[in-house]
Design an enzyme around this catalytic site. Structure first.
Site, mmCIF file in Angstrom:
data_model
loop_
_atom_site.group_PDB
_atom_site.id
_atom_site.type_symbol
_atom_site.label_atom_id
_atom_site.label_comp_id
_atom_site.label_asym_id
_atom_site.label_seq_id
_atom_site.Cartn_x
_atom_site.Cartn_y
_atom_site.Cartn_z
ATOM 1 C CE LYS A 1 -4.249 -2.082 1.367
ATOM 2 N NZ LYS A 1 -3.921 -3.315 1.809
HETATM 3 C C1 LIG Z 1 -4.464 -4.669 1.085
HETATM 4 C C2 LIG Z 1 -3.575 -5.856 0.881
HETATM 5 C C3 LIG Z 1 -3.894 -6.803 -0.024
HETATM 6 C C4 LIG Z 1 -5.085 -6.810 -0.611
HETATM 7 O O1 LIG Z 1 -4.892 -5.769 -1.975
HETATM 8 P P1 LIG Z 1 -6.149 -5.184 -2.502
HETATM 9 O O2 LIG Z 1 -5.826 -4.129 -3.519
HETATM 10 O O3 LIG Z 1 -7.207 -4.722 -1.653
HETATM 11 O O4 LIG Z 1 -6.941 -6.350 -3.337
HETATM 12 C C5 LIG Z 1 -3.003 -8.007 -0.208
HETATM 13 N N1 LIG Z 1 -1.821 -8.006 0.737
HETATM 14 C C6 LIG Z 1 -1.646 -7.028 1.603
HETATM 15 C C7 LIG Z 1 -0.339 -7.288 2.345
HETATM 16 C C8 LIG Z 1 -2.468 -5.960 1.777
HETATM 17 O O5 LIG Z 1 -1.896 -4.962 2.787
#
Ligand SMILES: *Cc1c(COP(=O)(O)O)cnc(C)c1O
Length: 468
Positions: free
Chosen positions: A112
């Site tokens: 993120k």
């Molecule tokens: C947010 C997140 C996901 C999922 O990603 P999306 O874009 O919501 O599908 C997967 N792995 C981690 C570690 C995350 O923080």
């Protein structure tokens, strides 16, 4: 570039307005009016570029008319300068034509950061140009709060308030939030659970006079600018395994579908992507949809991959809109049905089209642990719980072993040390820059689970900060 809403009833906006709006006024999500495309020659020309140069190239068409190339370049350079190492997104070879793209070299060790670090700086830039200020409020069960805080810390135009349930987040997660001592960062430990936190934030947004007075906003995963920043690493990885001459497939551990959707955008822009494979944990609404054509929400269960513990995939709406040939009224009909009945079904023709684009597989906690252990034994590579689900989905669903398969590793194993240790026998160490996390000073306030207490604290703080 102008943006349209998936629900068809909101005004078309330019990039800067879409950035600040987040959700469209008709309840829909914004998308570019058309997909910009690159020719094979243009993609080939990216081969010698750095990550930041590719980022500018890929994102420039999306911000055109709202942000200059000079400003975009500066923001991109500032953003990825805070990532560890020379390459913000290294590609690691696991086996023959099998790779892991490490997306955990940002300040909070999860993918993120790639979007949120960019979003925070872009917000600051657009707000400064307008002489405007924002208050960001959010609730976290542990993971997204720290990424949002790191993205907004020290931004002049932003004050950020993040609520977490007191005593109910892991120590790493709490410290990643509360050790950020920047003046514009305000951690609230609420005497309640995660739902209490979320309900309080919802109530703040519902209080219109308050919302307007403090210019309340969110940095949630439906913001288009986040998707846009994630498109970049699909190009980056593909170039490394031989694009544009060689096709490439991707495997993505999925929650809200934002990350996969960014891959779909890369494909629309001309990248030769063969397969998208999505992986889910026991919260498998998407996998069930792929299998049955029925979208139906169930309760959330807790897993060892908490960032994928979701009830519905909010970003899936954008993908649906595309598969419906951007017919907003068809989309609204499905969304209304979902809202009233908690489910909807689509036509066989729709499903055939969807299946040419994505495939998926689910892994419960035991299967996830086994994957971590197996990969560690085979390759000496330590995956976190989320990344393991990506690798597992890749292995279960790949159609052509001659095409490079890149699994996105979305978190550093040290973010989930207990589950990783239990699965592999290895305790994953935090990277050097976080190794003193347990010695750092913390700052937060603890408040009663009361809307008035939280609202009052925000107002008082903003007054003290001369922002109200
Ligand atoms: C947010 C997140 C996901 C999922 O990603 P999306 O874009 O919501 O599908 C997967 N792995 C981690 C570690 C995350 O923080």
């Amino acid at each position: 570039m102008k943006y349209i809403s998936t629900r068809g009833k909101a005004p078309k906006l330019a990039f800067d307005d879409v950035l600040l709006a987040g959700l469209a006024r008709d309840g829909g999500l914004y998308l570019p009016e058309t997909w910009p495309t690159f020719s094979k020659a243009e993609i080939a020309a990216m081969k010698d570029m750095s990550y930041t140069q590719v980022a500018v190239k890929v994102m420039a068409p999306f911000v055109e008319g709202a942000v200059s190339i000079e400003d975009l370049t500066r923001i991109v350079n500032d953003t990825y300068a805070v990532f560890e190492g020379d390459d913000p997104a290294p590609l690691v070879k696991l086996g023959e034509n099998e790779y892991v793209l490490e997306l955990f070299h940002g300040p909070t060790l999860a993918f993120k950061d790639y979007a949120l670090q960019f979003l925070g700086r872009m917000f600051d830039h657009v707000l400064a140009k307008r002489g405007a200020k924002l208050t960001i409020a959010g609730a976290t069960s542990g993971d997204t709060g720290s990424a949002a805080i790191e993205a907004c810390r020290d931004r002049d135009a932003i004050e950020i308030f993040i609520l977490h349930p007191a005593g109910k987040v892991s120590e790493v997660q709490r410290r990643q939030m509360t050790t950020v001592l920047s003046d514009n960062v305000h951690n609230i430990a609420l005497r309640g659970n995660f739902d209490d936190c979320q309900n309080t934030v919802k109530a703040l947004f519902a209080d219109e006079p308050f919302r307007d007075a403090v210019h309340l906003s969110a940095v949630n995963s439906i913001n288009w600018a986040r998707i846009m920043a994630q498109v970049v690493y699909y190009f980056w990885a593909a170039l490394k395994v031989g694009a544009p001459e060689t096709p490439v497939s991707f495997a993505v551990p999925t929650g809200n579908f934002g990350n996969v959707f960014a891959g779909y955008v890369a494909k629309q822009m001309g990248l030769n992507i063969n397969q998208f494979v999505v992986g889910s944990n026991a919260n498998d609404i998407l996998i069930r949809f792929i299998e049955t054509g029925r979208m139906e929400s169930k309760g959330v269960v807790e897993t060892t991959s908490p960032s994928m513990d979701i009830q519905i995939s909010s970003n899936f709406e954008r993908f649906m809109f595309e598969l419906l040939d951007r017919n907003a009224s068809d989309l609204v009909a499905l969304m209304d049905e979902f809202k009233t009945t908690g489910k909807f079904s689509v036509t066989p023709a729709f499903m055939n089209r969807l299946k040419t684009l994505v495939d998926g597989e689910r892994f419960d906690d035991a299967a996830t642990a086994k994957l971590i252990g197996d990969v560690y034994k085979q390759s000496g590579y330590l995956l976190d719980t989320h990344s393991a689900i990506g690798v597992g989905a890749a292995r279960a669903r790949r159609q052509n072993s001659a095409i490079p398969m890149v699994a996105l590793a979305t978190a550093h194993p040290a973010k989930f040390p207990d589950a990783v240790k239990a699965a592999s026998g290895v305790h994953p160490a935090l990277p050097e820059f976080l190794s003193d996390l347990y010695e750092r000073k913390e700052r937060s306030v603890t408040l009663d689970n009361s809307f008035d207490a939280v609202k009052g604290y925000i107002e008082t703080t903003l007054k003290e900060r001369a922002k109200l």
